[in-house]
Motif scaffolding. Structure first.
Motif, PDB file in Angstrom:
ATOM      1  N   THR A  52       0.827  -1.215   0.000  1.00 35.39           N
ATOM      2  CA  THR A  52       0.000   0.000   0.000  1.00 35.39           C
ATOM      3  C   THR A  52       0.858   1.261   0.000  1.00 35.39           C
ATOM      4  O   THR A  52       2.029   1.246   0.396  1.00 35.39           O
ATOM      5  N   TYR A  53       0.242   2.338  -0.415  1.00 39.35           N
ATOM      6  CA  TYR A  53       0.888   3.653  -0.401  1.00 39.35           C
ATOM      7  C   TYR A  53       1.351   3.980   1.021  1.00 39.35           C
ATOM      8  O   TYR A  53       2.486   4.416   1.220  1.00 39.35           O
ATOM      9  N   GLN A  54       0.480   3.739   2.003  1.00 38.30           N
ATOM     10  CA  GLN A  54       0.842   4.041   3.394  1.00 38.30           C
ATOM     11  C   GLN A  54       1.986   3.158   3.880  1.00 38.30           C
ATOM     12  O   GLN A  54       2.862   3.623   4.605  1.00 38.30           O
TER      13      GLN A  54
ATOM     14  N   ASN B 206      11.013  14.888  13.593  1.00 42.14           N
ATOM     15  CA  ASN B 206      12.191  14.287  12.938  1.00 42.14           C
ATOM     16  C   ASN B 206      12.590  15.086  11.692  1.00 42.14           C
ATOM     17  O   ASN B 206      13.773  15.219  11.385  1.00 42.14           O
ATOM     18  N   VAL B 207      11.626  15.647  10.989  1.00 43.27           N
ATOM     19  CA  VAL B 207      11.927  16.474   9.820  1.00 43.27           C
ATOM     20  C   VAL B 207      12.468  17.831  10.266  1.00 43.27           C
ATOM     21  O   VAL B 207      13.489  18.300   9.749  1.00 43.27           O
ATOM     22  N   ARG B 208      11.821  18.451  11.243  1.00 39.23           N
ATOM     23  CA  ARG B 208      12.260  19.779  11.711  1.00 39.23           C
ATOM     24  C   ARG B 208      13.653  19.724  12.337  1.00 39.23           C
ATOM     25  O   ARG B 208      14.448  20.649  12.179  1.00 39.23           O
ATOM     26  N   GLY B 209      13.957  18.635  13.031  1.00 41.04           N
ATOM     27  CA  GLY B 209      15.289  18.501  13.621  1.00 41.04           C
ATOM     28  C   GLY B 209      16.380  18.488  12.555  1.00 41.04           C
ATOM     29  O   GLY B 209      17.422  19.138  12.707  1.00 41.04           O
ATOM     30  N   LEU B 210      16.133  17.774  11.457  1.00 42.30           N
ATOM     31  CA  LEU B 210      17.098  17.759  10.357  1.00 42.30           C
ATOM     32  C   LEU B 210      17.184  19.125   9.685  1.00 42.30           C
ATOM     33  O   LEU B 210      18.279  19.567   9.301  1.00 42.30           O
ATOM     34  N   CYS B 211      16.047  19.794   9.547  1.00 39.61           N
ATOM     35  CA  CYS B 211      16.052  21.148   8.965  1.00 39.61           C
ATOM     36  C   CYS B 211      16.937  22.074   9.794  1.00 39.61           C
ATOM     37  O   CYS B 211      17.785  22.789   9.256  1.00 39.61           O
ATOM     38  N   THR B 212      16.743  22.042  11.102  1.00 37.48           N
ATOM     39  CA  THR B 212      17.527  22.907  12.000  1.00 37.48           C
ATOM     40  C   THR B 212      19.009  22.610  11.871  1.00 37.48           C
ATOM     41  O   THR B 212      19.837  23.529  11.757  1.00 37.48           O
ATOM     42  N   PHE B 213      19.375  21.352  11.881  1.00 39.84           N
ATOM     43  CA  PHE B 213      20.773  20.940  11.770  1.00 39.84           C
ATOM     44  C   PHE B 213      21.391  21.471  10.474  1.00 39.84           C
ATOM     45  O   PHE B 213      22.514  21.983  10.456  1.00 39.84           O
TER      46      PHE B 213
ATOM     47  N   GLY C 174       7.499   2.771   5.496  1.00 40.30           N
ATOM     48  CA  GLY C 174       8.803   2.160   5.253  1.00 40.30           C
ATOM     49  C   GLY C 174       9.899   3.190   4.999  1.00 40.30           C
ATOM     50  O   GLY C 174      11.028   3.030   5.462  1.00 40.30           O
ATOM     51  N   ILE C 175       9.552   4.246   4.267  1.00 45.16           N
ATOM     52  CA  ILE C 175      10.519   5.323   4.030  1.00 45.16           C
ATOM     53  C   ILE C 175      10.935   5.933   5.362  1.00 45.16           C
ATOM     54  O   ILE C 175      12.122   6.093   5.645  1.00 45.16           O
ATOM     55  N   GLU C 176       9.953   6.260   6.192  1.00 50.43           N
ATOM     56  CA  GLU C 176      10.267   6.881   7.486  1.00 50.43           C
ATOM     57  C   GLU C 176      11.094   5.953   8.371  1.00 50.43           C
ATOM     58  O   GLU C 176      12.091   6.379   8.966  1.00 50.43           O
ATOM     59  N   GLU C 177      10.703   4.690   8.448  1.00 52.89           N
ATOM     60  CA  GLU C 177      11.445   3.727   9.255  1.00 52.89           C
ATOM     61  C   GLU C 177      12.900   3.646   8.796  1.00 52.89           C
ATOM     62  O   GLU C 177      13.826   3.637   9.610  1.00 52.89           O
ATOM     63  N   SER C 178      13.100   3.603   7.500  1.00 56.48           N
ATOM     64  CA  SER C 178      14.452   3.502   6.959  1.00 56.48           C
ATOM     65  C   SER C 178      15.271   4.750   7.247  1.00 56.48           C
ATOM     66  O   SER C 178      16.374   4.677   7.797  1.00 56.48           O
TER      67      SER C 178
ATOM     68  N   GLN D  56       6.812  12.019   4.910  1.00 58.77           N
ATOM     69  CA  GLN D  56       7.837  10.971   4.791  1.00 58.77           C
ATOM     70  C   GLN D  56       8.715  11.220   3.568  1.00 58.77           C
ATOM     71  O   GLN D  56       9.916  10.963   3.609  1.00 58.77           O
ATOM     72  N   CYS D  57       8.130  11.721   2.499  1.00 63.46           N
ATOM     73  CA  CYS D  57       8.913  12.072   1.304  1.00 63.46           C
ATOM     74  C   CYS D  57       9.848  13.227   1.632  1.00 63.46           C
ATOM     75  O   CYS D  57      11.020  13.229   1.240  1.00 63.46           O
TER      76      CYS D  57
END
Length: 185
Positions: free
Chosen positions: A75-77, A162-169, A82-86, A117-118
């Motif tokens: 499924t799309y979800q 998790n996305v915002r933390g990478l943005c800040t870094f 899976g993308i996020e987990e990886s 996730q993308c």
């Protein structure tokens, strides 16, 4: 990655009109499995390259939204999860053999309305490159408009931590005055 990219001629999923042709059960399921590829390799960087490329292909395809999804085997979800987990399992300091000349294919994912996730995959890619080779990739991030996109994403209250933390870094690197504006080869 080199195997994936050699077989598929680079990241063809970056080309919007080709993505529908990749929406085949066997192709998508193969990339779904490769995002966590764990066969032993002499060179650890080969593993991250394979995982990164597979998740990147899936991220580009999923950035078109669920309405385009025609795959039934997974499924799309499940792909998004899976993308996020990886991505969340990867070491941001992983050394990679990447030769981007522009971040526009990655930044496209940050420009469009698509699942976080993308965006997580895209921001991880930018963070990793700017961390490992700042003199090459921070000027490219600035030149290609990535700083503005990361700021916008970082200020979005609906954006996961998790996305915002990478943005800040990455933004800390982008605003570092010790990193010049010339892209070093």
């Amino acid at each position: 990655s080199s195997g994936i990219n050699a077989e598929y001629g680079g990241n063809i999923a970056e080309v919007p009109h080709i993505r529908p042709q990749l929406l085949k059960d066997d192709i998508i399921y193969s990339f779904y499995l490769l995002r966590n590829y764990d066969r032993p390799y002499e060179n650890v960087s080969d593993l991250i390259e394979i995982r990164y490329s597979a998740a990147g292909i899936l991220s580009h395809i999923c950035s078109d939204g669920p309405d385009t999804w025609t795959v039934t085997r997974v499924t799309y979800q499940d792909i998004l999860d899976g993308i996020e987990e990886s991505v969340d399992s990867w070491d941001i300091k992983s050394k990679r053999t990447i030769n981007y000349k522009s971040f526009n294919p990655i930044l496209h994912i940050l420009r469009v309305q698509c699942p976080y996730q993308c965006k997580l995959w895209a921001v991880w890619a930018l963070t990793n490159l700017c961390h490992c080779k700042p003199k090459r990739f921070v000027p490219m991030l600035r030149r290609d408009g990535g700083v503005q996109l990361l700021n916008k994403l970082n200020e979005d209250p609906s954006c996961p931590e998790n996305v915002r933390g990478l943005c800040t870094f990455t933004l800390v690197k982008a605003y570092d005055p010790n990193i010049g504006s010339d892209i070093e080869e």
